[in-house]
Scaffold this active site. Structure first.
Site, PDB file in Angstrom:
ATOM      1  NE  ARG A  12       1.207  -5.450  11.294  1.00 43.39           N
ATOM      2  CZ  ARG A  12       2.256  -4.875  10.494  1.00 43.39           C
ATOM      3  NH1 ARG A  12       3.426  -5.431  10.342  1.00 43.39           N
ATOM      4  NH2 ARG A  12       1.938  -3.746   9.794  1.00 43.39           N
ATOM      5  CE  LYS A  32      -2.237  -0.748   3.692  1.00 42.42           C
ATOM      6  NZ  LYS A  32      -1.854  -2.258   4.186  1.00 42.42           N
ATOM      7  NE  ARG A  48       6.018  -1.219  10.381  1.00 39.72           N
ATOM      8  CZ  ARG A  48       5.042  -0.921   9.668  1.00 39.72           C
ATOM      9  NH1 ARG A  48       5.051  -0.362   8.557  1.00 39.72           N
ATOM     10  NH2 ARG A  48       3.677  -1.703  10.121  1.00 39.72           N
ATOM     11  NE  ARG A 102       7.191  -3.610   6.202  1.00 41.18           N
ATOM     12  CZ  ARG A 102       6.065  -3.295   6.335  1.00 41.18           C
ATOM     13  NH1 ARG A 102       5.305  -2.769   5.173  1.00 41.18           N
ATOM     14  NH2 ARG A 102       5.146  -3.713   7.017  1.00 41.18           N
ATOM     15  NE  ARG A 105      -4.616  -1.451   9.601  1.00 39.94           N
ATOM     16  CZ  ARG A 105      -3.501  -1.019   8.909  1.00 39.94           C
ATOM     17  NH1 ARG A 105      -3.541   0.212   8.654  1.00 39.94           N
ATOM     18  NH2 ARG A 105      -2.365  -1.654   8.766  1.00 39.94           N
TER      19      ARG A 105
END
Ligand code: AMP
Length: 213
Positions: free
Chosen positions: A167, A13, A156, A123, A88
């Site tokens: 998640r 996103k 992160r 990531r 969300r």
């Protein structure tokens, strides 16, 4: 163009939102980025949000609805906006409707769970400007250094494997029902985000081609 960008965590996103923002010259707002900034600054909002974020859970609706309400009423959004990561949940979408905000299109980037897990483990994020990299797919020119600003990259807290699974589960349970919510309004568009970034961008641009840049 008032746009909502949906997709599981790690669907891409943020990457697509930057491309749309540049082409249409409209601001992109990520509630995740805003919350991370609040955590970094140690504000009351950040302190409240941190434990939810670190455990892979959603921050309470009232908190994020408050942030978005302030943002959307600012002049910056007068010519359109991209919401990355909001709403969300159904209550968040209903709150957006209650604000009288008209949404033109909801774009969902579709990626299978297995791919998400693989992506998120690689990531890396810039500690200064927030640019996103992947050690295999979008590597920085120098290992662990941001191409854009030279600062160091980090993983992160919520990208660790166990939290990623949490998640994802939350995405399917709480966020994905929004697809039906917006499909019923006739404004949902789905784009495959499985292959290369350029392929996803091409799909995104095609889905948005009826909106003039
Ligand atoms: P993101 O960067 O979009 O993946 O968001 C990181 C984390 O911030 C999420 O896992 C949530 O804990 C929190 N967050 C971001 N946006 C929202 C939202 N709209 N509602 C609730 N929590 C959110």
């Amino acid at each position: 163009m008032n746009l909502i960008l949906m997709g599981a965590p790690g669907a891409g996103k943020g990457t697509q939102s930057a491309k749309i923002s540049e082409k249409w010259n409209i601001p992109a707002v990520s509630t995740g980025d805003m919350l991370r900034a609040a955590v970094k600054e140690g504000t009351a909002l950040g302190l409240e949000a941190k434990s939810y974020m670190d455990s892979g859970n959603l921050v309470p609706d009232a908190v994020v609805i408050g942030i978005i309400k302030d943002y959307l009423s600012s002049d910056k959004c007068a010519n359109g906006f991209i919401l990355d990561g909001f709403p969300r949940s159904i209550p968040q979408a209903e709150a957006l409707d209650a604000m009288g905000v008209k949404i033109d299109v909801v774009l969902s980037i579709e990626v299978e769970d297995e791919k998400i897990v693989e992506r998120m483990s690689g990531r890396r994020i810039c500690s200064a400007c927030g640019a996103s990299y992947h050690i295999a797919y979008i590597p920085p020119k120098t290992e662990n250094v941001c191409d854009a600003c030279g600062a160091s990259l980090y993983i992160r807290d919520d990208d660790v494997a166990e939290t990623v699974l949490k998640r994802l589960a939350n995405y399917h349970e709480i966020t994905e029902p929004l697809k039906d919510y917006y499909a019923a309004k006739g404004i949902l568009a789905c784009v495959k985000g499985m292959e290369k970034v350029e392929d996803t961008t091409a799909g995104v641009m095609k889905a948005l081609s009826k909106f003039e840049a």
